[in-house]
Design a protein around this motif. Structure first.
Motif, mmCIF file in Angstrom:
data_model
loop_
_atom_site.group_PDB
_atom_site.id
_atom_site.type_symbol
_atom_site.label_atom_id
_atom_site.label_comp_id
_atom_site.label_asym_id
_atom_site.label_seq_id
_atom_site.Cartn_x
_atom_site.Cartn_y
_atom_site.Cartn_z
ATOM 1 N N GLY A 313 0.818 -1.208 0.000
ATOM 2 C CA GLY A 313 0.000 0.000 0.000
ATOM 3 C C GLY A 313 0.850 1.255 0.000
ATOM 4 N N THR A 314 0.248 2.365 -0.403
ATOM 5 C CA THR A 314 0.958 3.637 -0.486
ATOM 6 C C THR A 314 0.278 4.679 0.399
ATOM 7 N N LEU A 315 1.052 5.642 0.865
ATOM 8 C CA LEU A 315 0.465 6.720 1.663
ATOM 9 C C LEU A 315 -0.465 7.560 0.795
ATOM 10 N N GLY A 316 -0.081 7.782 -0.470
ATOM 11 C CA GLY A 316 -0.949 8.544 -1.362
ATOM 12 C C GLY A 316 -2.288 7.863 -1.576
ATOM 13 N N GLY A 317 -2.279 6.540 -1.715
ATOM 14 C CA GLY A 317 -3.524 5.810 -1.883
ATOM 15 C C GLY A 317 -4.387 5.886 -0.640
ATOM 16 N N ASN A 318 -3.752 5.775 0.535
ATOM 17 C CA ASN A 318 -4.488 5.861 1.784
ATOM 18 C C ASN A 318 -5.172 7.221 1.921
ATOM 19 N N ILE A 319 -4.474 8.279 1.521
ATOM 20 C CA ILE A 319 -5.027 9.623 1.634
ATOM 21 C C ILE A 319 -6.081 9.869 0.556
ATOM 22 N N ALA A 320 -5.803 9.466 -0.679
ATOM 23 C CA ALA A 320 -6.733 9.737 -1.777
ATOM 24 C C ALA A 320 -8.030 8.956 -1.632
ATOM 25 N N ASN A 321 -7.960 7.724 -1.138
ATOM 26 C CA ASN A 321 -9.190 6.940 -0.968
ATOM 27 C C ASN A 321 -10.117 7.565 0.058
ATOM 28 N N GLY A 322 -9.559 8.249 1.038
ATOM 29 C CA GLY A 322 -10.359 9.089 1.922
ATOM 30 C C GLY A 322 -11.283 8.365 2.861
ATOM 31 N N SER A 323 -10.923 7.175 3.304
ATOM 32 C CA SER A 323 -11.771 6.486 4.272
ATOM 33 C C SER A 323 -11.825 7.288 5.570
ATOM 34 N N PRO A 324 -13.004 7.423 6.169
ATOM 35 C CA PRO A 324 -13.090 8.152 7.445
ATOM 36 C C PRO A 324 -12.397 7.444 8.591
ATOM 37 N N ILE A 325 -12.031 6.176 8.395
ATOM 38 C CA ILE A 325 -11.296 5.447 9.419
ATOM 39 C C ILE A 325 -9.871 5.137 8.959
ATOM 40 N N GLY A 326 -9.384 5.864 7.950
ATOM 41 C CA GLY A 326 -7.998 5.703 7.523
ATOM 42 C C GLY A 326 -7.053 6.264 8.578
ATOM 43 N N ASP A 327 -5.912 5.620 8.764
ATOM 44 C CA ASP A 327 -4.991 6.011 9.834
ATOM 45 C C ASP A 327 -4.008 7.108 9.427
ATOM 46 N N GLY A 328 -3.887 7.399 8.134
ATOM 47 C CA GLY A 328 -2.893 8.367 7.710
ATOM 48 C C GLY A 328 -3.294 9.808 7.941
ATOM 49 N N GLY A 422 -12.829 8.232 12.305
ATOM 50 C CA GLY A 422 -13.792 7.348 12.941
ATOM 51 C C GLY A 422 -14.880 8.073 13.702
ATOM 52 N N MET A 423 -14.890 9.400 13.661
ATOM 53 C CA MET A 423 -15.868 10.186 14.414
ATOM 54 C C MET A 423 -16.883 10.886 13.525
ATOM 55 N N ALA A 424 -16.672 10.852 12.209
ATOM 56 C CA ALA A 424 -17.564 11.548 11.279
ATOM 57 C C ALA A 424 -17.435 10.907 9.902
ATOM 58 N N ALA A 425 -18.111 11.464 8.928
ATOM 59 C CA ALA A 425 -18.072 10.921 7.572
ATOM 60 C C ALA A 425 -16.722 11.129 6.910
ATOM 61 N N ILE A 426 -15.934 12.056 7.434
ATOM 62 C CA ILE A 426 -14.585 12.313 6.927
ATOM 63 C C ILE A 426 -13.662 12.510 8.127
ATOM 64 N N VAL A 427 -12.379 12.398 7.876
ATOM 65 C CA VAL A 427 -11.405 12.793 8.885
ATOM 66 C C VAL A 427 -11.390 14.316 8.922
ATOM 67 N N LEU A 461 -21.263 7.655 14.581
ATOM 68 C CA LEU A 461 -22.252 6.652 14.236
ATOM 69 C C LEU A 461 -21.953 5.339 14.951
ATOM 70 N N ASP A 462 -23.004 4.541 15.126
ATOM 71 C CA ASP A 462 -22.825 3.166 15.588
ATOM 72 C C ASP A 462 -22.512 2.274 14.397
ATOM 73 N N ASP A 463 -21.577 1.373 14.535
ATOM 74 C CA ASP A 463 -21.367 0.344 13.521
ATOM 75 C C ASP A 463 -20.732 -0.862 14.182
ATOM 76 N N MET A 464 -20.295 -1.819 13.363
ATOM 77 C CA MET A 464 -19.800 -3.081 13.898
ATOM 78 C C MET A 464 -18.498 -2.907 14.684
ATOM 79 N N ARG A 465 -17.787 -1.818 14.472
ATOM 80 C CA ARG A 465 -16.510 -1.657 15.157
ATOM 81 C C ARG A 465 -16.655 -0.977 16.516
ATOM 82 N N ALA A 466 -17.665 -0.137 16.661
ATOM 83 C CA ALA A 466 -17.835 0.555 17.938
ATOM 84 C C ALA A 466 -19.165 1.293 17.942
#
Length: 511
Positions: A313-328, A422-427, A461-466
């Motif tokens: 994986g790449t840091l650019g991919g992690n940032i561009a994909n934009g998951s709200p639970i991404g760690d980067g 992990g607290m909203a729809a986006i970081v 939000l509530d989901d399977m992780r918390a």
């Protein structure tokens, strides 16, 4: 464009492959197409269990061979073009085991045996790395190396024993000479443009492009703005394996050396020092560089997926994909990083915190791509922390991830940047929590005010992780941890902050 077969080195020879779908995984190729290569196993098909671990070989800019362990289940076969593929069949034979295999046998590191080939390949990667450097890993370093390999028979202790014992035998490294020679020959091939029918989508012809320069990528991206950019495939591979999505035409970024550059670069016109991280830099190299300029990020680096995932994986991919639970993103936003975007020859730059617009929506324009992250070096007085809360310690997705940074002037908070995933729809930053601490003395009262304000910043939000309540409580508690670690008087020492060292620290303190 001139299409050609993809070519890579495998089992002592250069293989030429044509006609297989562009999203055929390396694992599918090994188990269904390659001769006698079923040692590589399919477990989770999403890069979590490590049963499919293989080694990829590439030549660096100086011509040296670099070997890294990756998950075969998420890597698309065309990404192997110009590289070497090594599997468990390339180690030793049944009558001539290599040191890794022999140590696993002697230490009883194999129970049912399903996971053993993956463990052997991760151990081999570790063996090669330390053999090259003339070092030996500690037991904890071995555990970190194996964090992406799961043993369903709970055999970790003997496997770690094997990891230590493999260095006791006379050295027996992989023969690199024929691999280097083959990869040198493959360098003469033209950039890959590969086309093959897709049975899953009516036999449609899909295309895979692998440019080798930034200029080629920019031209392709402008001409094909609807094509999907592919970097490490640690995310897109799951779209195919788990969701059966149509990813269409692919433009692969992994062969562009310019995108993998990590170098010092001024952050602003005033000459403030910064770090340029190309969007194609592997997570492992990117986080190593970030940890070198900001030591508090080291634990997040080790917990950011597993070594095989970070190698691919790449840091650019992690940032561009934009998951709200991404760690980067939380750590980078806390540092005040900028994002560098490019369309054709035109660059534009914006703060990373402004890149995310809504859930899985960002500021990229048609034909544009992420070229790099530009990170300012933290000032000596910046108090930075990055915290990850997940169900498992290793190789798990965050429930909450926080990047927290503040600067004090005479005990008063002069600057604060609090970013949460992990607290909203986006970081995004916690604006009200930041306002609650600015200009205030850094004490427990201020920490309580920040925690209270956080409930106005986010509605998780509530989901399977918390659950939402758990996420809010944890995030608020992280402010108290930040204060305990950074308070002016008696800040908690490092051993008190590690779950591995807490017991021994408590005992020594009591004594």
């Amino acid at each position: 464009m001139d299409h050609r077969p993809l070519r890579f080195f495998h089992q002592g020879q250069i293989r030429a492959i044509a006609g297989l779908p562009t999203t055929t995984t390396v694992l599918q190729y090994l188990r269904e197409q390659a001769p006698h290569c079923t040692g590589t196993k399919e477990g989770c098909a999403e890069g979590d269990c490590g049963a499919c671990t293989v080694l990829l070989g590439e030549l660096d800019a100086g011509g040296a061979l670099q070997l890294r362990n990756v998950n075969a289940c998420t890597q698309f076969l065309p990404t192997l073009d110009g590289k070497a593929l090594l599997t468990v069949e390339d180690l030793g034979s049944s009558d001539n085991l290599n040191p890794v295999q022999q140590a696993l046998v002697d230490c009883h590191g194999s129970q049912c045996g399903f996971c053993t080939p993956g463990f052997a390949m991760s151990l081999q990667a570790c063996y090669e790395q330390h053999g090259e450097a003339g070092t030996r890993p500690t037991r904890q370093e071995l555990a970190d190396e194996l964090a992406g390999n799961l043993c369903r028979c709970t055999g970790y202790r003997p496997i770690l024993d094997a990891g230590e014992q493999m260095f006791e035998a006379p050295p027996q490294r992989l023969d690199r000479a024929p691999i280097r020679a083959a990869l040198q020959a493959l360098r003469d091939d033209a950039p890959l443009h590969y086309a093959a029918p897709s049975p899953a989508f009516g036999g449609r012809i899909d295309h895979f492009h692998a440019p080798r320069t930034l200029a080629e990528l920019a031209a392709l991206r402008e001409a094909r703005p609807e094509a999907r950019l592919l970097a490490g495939s640690t995310d897109i591979g799951l779209w195919v394996n788990k969701q059966f999505r149509d990813v269409g035409e692919l433009i692969y970024l992994g062969n562009i050396a310019e995108l993998r550059e990590i170098r010092p670069q001024a952050f602003d016109d005033a000459g403030r020092p910064g770090l340029w991280i190309g969007a194609g830099a592997a997570l492992e190299e990117a986080w190593a560089a970030l940890s070198a300029i900001a030591a508090p990020l080291r634990e997040l680096w080790l917990r950011f997926a597993s070594k095989p995932v970070r190698n691919a994986g790449t840091l650019g991919g992690n940032i561009a994909n934009g998951s709200p639970i991404g760690d980067g993103a939380p750590a980078l936003i806390a540092l005040g990083a900028d994002i560098v975007l490019r369309r054709g020859a035109v660059q534009r730059r914006l703060p990373l915190q402004d890149f995310y617009l809504d859930y899985m929506k960002n500021a990229l324009q048609p034909g544009e791509f992420l070229e790099a992250l530009l990170v300012p070096l933290p000032a000596a007085d910046l108090r930075l922390r990055a915290y990850k809360i997940a169900k498992r310690y290793d190789s798990d997705i965050s429930a909450v991830c926080a990047g927290l940074a503040l600067r004090l002037a005479d005990g008063v908070v002069a600057e604060a940047r609090f970013a949460f995933g992990g607290m909203a729809a986006i970081v995004r930053r916690a604006a009200k929590a930041e306002a609650a601490v600015l200009g205030q003395a850094w004490n427990e009262t201020t920490v309580a005010a920040a925690a209270a304000a956080l409930a106005e910043d986010f509605k998780p939000l509530d989901d399977m992780r918390a659950s939402a309540a758990y996420r809010m409580r944890v995030a608020q508690n992280l402010f108290r941890r930040l204060w305990l670690e950074t308070r002016e008087e008696a800040p908690l020492p490092a051993p008190a902050l590690s779950v591995w060292q807490a017991v021994s620290f408590t005992r020594s303190a009591a004594a």
